[in-house]
Design an enzyme around this catalytic site. Structure first.
Site: not given
Ligand code: PGA
Length: 249
Positions: A9, A11, A93, A95, A163, A169, A209, A230-231
């Site tokens: 993802n 983002k 999600h 967010e 999640e 993050g 993470s 994500g990251g």
């Molecule tokens: P992250 O994000 O791997 O950066 O923690 C995961 C996500 O929100 O899908």
């Protein structure tokens, strides 16, 4: 046997120059031992799916509207995603739930629309830190999946991503026992609602993470069928490490 899925993802990250990361990932995994999906920002979906044509890496969106079309400035429909080359869409999600006040009912309606257009919906759930500290994690996740998954879910059209919000993050992850507890709970809820065949066929991803360094131990947990990343999905090298861990899980 459920097929494993490594989903990235991006983002609100990525412009034209980032497409080379997608191409590098595809080149590194010509015939991967798991499914690989990248969900870039909407502006890159069409170009990324063109670059990845013929490769094993699939492309998805990060959201879609619940309506098929109409007067919804700035929004993207499920049909637009498929037209641009997407096969999947992330829905609900945390967010989006926080930034756009998305409710379980809205996520469910979006999932129905996504399914109607042939998209695989990756439906997200997960608790805030206060919820975990109050011992309410399972009740919260149970309410979210009951409310966010439409009745038409199958193992083919739906993936659930757990999640924990406090792990996204932050570099913090739950203990493996905590991940296992929530995944086993979600599995039992899916079986209770959709029956054993469908409930056992829907894949469950862990997200929050996930990195190359912790992926293998997370993938060894029962009922973890992959990750939503994500990251660490932004660079082919990092995401490749996670894909390799999943191939070997
Ligand atoms: P992250 O994000 O791997 O950066 O923690 C995961 C996500 O929100 O899908």
């Amino acid at each position: 046997m459920r097929r494993k899925l490594a989903a990235g993802n991006w983002k609100m990250n990525g412009t034209s120059t980032s497409l080379k990361e997608a191409e590098a990932l595809a080149a590194a995994f010509p015939s991967p031992g798991c499914e690989i999906l990248l969900c870039p920002p909407a502006t890159l979906i069409h170009r990324m799916s063109g670059k990845l044509e013929g490769s094993a890496v699939m492309v998805g969106g990060q959201d879609c509207h619940m309506a098929l079309s109409g007067a919804h400035t700035g929004d993207i429909s499920a049909e637009m995603l498929t037209d641009a080359g997407a096969s999947h869409v992330i829905l609900g999600h945390s967010e989006r739930r926080a930034d756009h006040c998305e409710t379980d009912e809205m996520v469910r309606a979006k999932a129905e629309t996504a399914h109607s257009q042939g998209l695989v919906a990756i439906i997200c759930c997960g608790e805030a830190l206060e919820t975990r500290e109050a011992g309410e994690t399972l009740a919260h996740v149970g309410r979210q999946i009951a409310g966010s998954l439409p009745d038409g879910c199958t193992g083919e059209n739906t993936v659930v991503a757990y999640e924990p919000i406090w792990a996204i993050g932050t570099g913090k992850i739950p203990t493996l026992a905590e991940i296992g507890e929530v995944h086993a709970f979600i599995r039992a809820e899916l079986v209770a609602r959709f029956g054993a065949e469908t409930g056992n066929a829907i894949r469950l991803l862990y997200g929050g993470s996930v990195k190359p360094s912790n992926a293998a131990e997370i993938f060894a947990v029962a009922d973890v069928d992959g990750a939503l990343v994500g990251g660490a999905s932004l660079r082919a090298e990092d995401f490749g490490g996670i894909v390799s861990a999943l191939e070997n899980a």
